[in-house]
Motif scaffolding. Sequence first.
Motif, PDB file in Angstrom:
ATOM      1  N   LEU A 155       0.840  -1.204   0.000  1.00 18.09           N
ATOM      2  CA  LEU A 155       0.000   0.000   0.000  1.00 18.09           C
ATOM      3  C   LEU A 155       0.869   1.246   0.000  1.00 18.09           C
ATOM      4  O   LEU A 155       0.555   2.251   0.644  1.00 18.09           O
ATOM      5  N   ARG A 160      -0.093   3.828  -5.095  1.00 11.67           N
ATOM      6  CA  ARG A 160      -1.063   4.923  -5.037  1.00 11.67           C
ATOM      7  C   ARG A 160      -0.989   5.766  -6.308  1.00 11.67           C
ATOM      8  O   ARG A 160      -2.017   6.110  -6.910  1.00 11.67           O
ATOM      9  N   THR A 189      -8.076   1.448   2.303  1.00  5.64           N
ATOM     10  CA  THR A 189      -6.999   2.193   1.655  1.00  5.64           C
ATOM     11  C   THR A 189      -7.433   2.730   0.308  1.00  5.64           C
ATOM     12  O   THR A 189      -7.178   3.898  -0.026  1.00  5.64           O
TER      13      THR A 189
END
Length: 329
Positions: A155, A160, A189
């Motif tokens: 993550l 992202r 997330t």
Amino acid sequence: MKALAFFHNKGGVGKTSLLYHLGWAFADAGHRVLLADLDPQSNLTAMCIAEERVEELWSEQDAARATIRGAVDPIVQGTGDIQIPHVERLAPKLGLLPGDIRLTDFEQKLSDAWPRCMDADPAAFRIASSLSRVVASAAEAWEASFVFIDVGPNLGAINRSALILASDVLTPVGADLFSIQGLKNLGPTLGRWRREWQERRERNPISDLPLAAGAMRPIGYVVMQPNQYGGEVTRAYADWLGKIPSTYHGVMLGEVVPATLSVTDDPYCLGVLRHYRSLMPMAQTARKPIFKLTAADGAIGAHARAVQAIGGELRRLSEVVRARVEDAS
């Protein structure tokens, strides 16, 4: 162009293998597809092309635009903006944006840029959007109808930035504790990234900088089966399998569904794939998808029958995924 990310917080669930095979299935069906390897481990690249070719792409003389890392090098060095990347031709309608292990050295720069976007910092926006813009430019050059984005099982800032381009997210999932827990990490997330990117897009100070919408819609999951014994799943597998629908709906969609909902009845279960067993190593050696293996590759007898069965499953799954992506848009 529709961009689909294959993403799970747990490694080893078959994410890259699934993406690779669906990419071939889409291309065989007549769609122009770009496979984008944004995982620094570059497993997708290794699956697609020979090591000798990877070495050429990673060499000093070819590094300028040959990989995802080369395309963002001016931003990493602070000397300019992204470059239009090289697309490796795998088949007439299937291309690869090659990965690069050196992409890891971009992680900190991406992480630092994210909060600075809230201050309407132009440089921060160029950095934060760089990976999505590289993939979009490669897709345009390849004239792709679909882009399949492969990312690592984490993550972090690279993922992202990569997922900003994804209109949709498909999640391969195993029936085990770690895969279920990974879903519980992934759902919140994705929701946070989606909200944070919308906040930042509103502060973009560069009028001619194309920024992806960052929808990241969860379109469903594919259950990757473990090896079975005597054709029967184990009790532990069956127990965890029963937890997938309610967990997925709860953390990925924010919906409450009965705990008794099964994967068979869950509309978000796009498919259940059998274990590839020894066919996957055979396909990697031949550098082709399982459903293209022939007797010359070693697919004879029981292997030949398994190739046909798995090929049928993958082609059916590709149609389900295509319909879901098009419906979502």
